[in-house]
Design a protein around this motif. Sequence first.
Motif, short mmCIF file in Angstrom:
data_model
loop_
_atom_site.label_atom_id
_atom_site.label_comp_id
_atom_site.label_asym_id
_atom_site.label_seq_id
_atom_site.Cartn_x
_atom_site.Cartn_y
_atom_site.Cartn_z
N VAL A 162 0.83 -1.21 0.00
CA VAL A 162 0.00 0.00 0.00
C VAL A 162 0.86 1.25 0.00
CG1 VAL A 162 -1.80 1.28 1.21
CG2 VAL A 162 -1.87 -1.23 1.16
N LEU A 163 1.83 1.32 0.89
CA LEU A 163 2.70 2.49 0.97
C LEU A 163 3.84 2.44 -0.03
CD1 LEU A 163 2.98 3.02 4.85
CD2 LEU A 163 1.33 4.00 3.25
N GLY A 164 4.17 1.22 -0.48
CA GLY A 164 5.27 1.07 -1.44
C GLY A 164 6.62 1.37 -0.84
N LYS A 165 6.77 1.07 0.45
CA LYS A 165 8.02 1.35 1.17
C LYS A 165 8.54 0.08 1.83
CE LYS A 165 6.61 6.06 2.51
NZ LYS A 165 6.37 6.95 3.70
N PRO A 166 9.86 0.00 2.01
CA PRO A 166 10.39 -1.10 2.83
C PRO A 166 9.95 -0.90 4.28
CG PRO A 166 12.14 0.45 2.31
CD PRO A 166 10.94 0.87 1.51
N LEU A 167 9.78 -1.98 5.01
CA LEU A 167 9.34 -1.91 6.39
C LEU A 167 10.55 -1.85 7.33
CD1 LEU A 167 7.22 -2.03 8.65
CD2 LEU A 167 7.32 -4.54 8.48
N ASN A 168 10.66 -0.76 8.07
CA ASN A 168 11.61 -0.65 9.17
C ASN A 168 10.81 -0.55 10.46
OD1 ASN A 168 13.68 -0.51 7.24
ND2 ASN A 168 13.52 1.72 7.13
N MET A 169 11.18 -1.32 11.45
CA MET A 169 10.42 -1.37 12.70
C MET A 169 11.36 -1.16 13.88
SD MET A 169 7.69 -4.37 13.85
CE MET A 169 6.53 -4.03 12.53
#
Length: 305
Positions: A89-96
């Motif tokens: 949806v956001l088109g971003k890699p996930l950093n947590m």
Amino acid sequence: MGIELKKLTLADCMKLDRYSTLRPVYLSERQPVNQFIWEEFYNTHYYQNDTYMMCVIQTNDISGPMMPLCKTEDIPAVFQEIKAYWNQVLGKPLNMYLLDETFINALRTIPGFEEEFKIEDCRDNYDYLYDAEKLRTLSGKAYHKKKNHLNSFLKGYEGRYEFKILDCSNVEEIESFHDRWLDNRDYEDKHGSMRSEENGIHRLFKYCGLVDCQIGGVYIDGNLEAYSIGSYAPEIKCAFIHIEKANINIPGLYNFINQQFLIHCFPEAELVNREDDLGQEGLRKAKLSYQPIRLESKYHIFQNS
């Protein structure tokens, strides 16, 4: 996909209580008071459903979810849902950010996780956990110097000091003392967080009475010279000390309020979380000197782009 982020308010912070009890979590970020103090610094937004609640932070340096609060068995599914939203949806890699050991271990059970994500051990954010009774009594060889500092204060200020449980009627004098305390401090502010902590403290006082916390203070010759703010998680019998300030020109005063705050405000606590040191050398030395029983690890994860 139905994740809709909303700006975190004080009322929203209080929702953390429901989710932080879904499994034992000892991180300071689980506590509503902590989240409210740092909401401005992190520009915190949040999302919740029946299974989990997550806070999402955004500063000049970092952007992404903090550890979602959920049951241990739900961690893999919750993570996959968040990952799909960030990627698709956001088109971003996930950093947590700010994940505990249990969460990391659950992620490692997901096929391919360790190939897709880099895990970063974040020592500056480790929380310090202590045996509450040891801090109340300062008994044993390890606390000999602390006990001496405390006894020196008690002797030097005999008949002049008083510990009091404070409330909203004391806010004006607490803020007055806090401003005086700031004037006498020389900060090492490695992460640029000092001003946001001060703003958070003042907002906490602004909404005094709506925040579930305890406040204690020490008076010397009738003047407030130290105060502390804490909260309690009964399901893990842990007191969280969010703020502790004392007149640095009065030797032993920090030792005294540390002890008395626990005795009077958290007598049932078995553990004490005194939060992190943010990489400040002096603060790290001080926290280690109180002999933590463990450091509560925190991790960041970064998805390979």
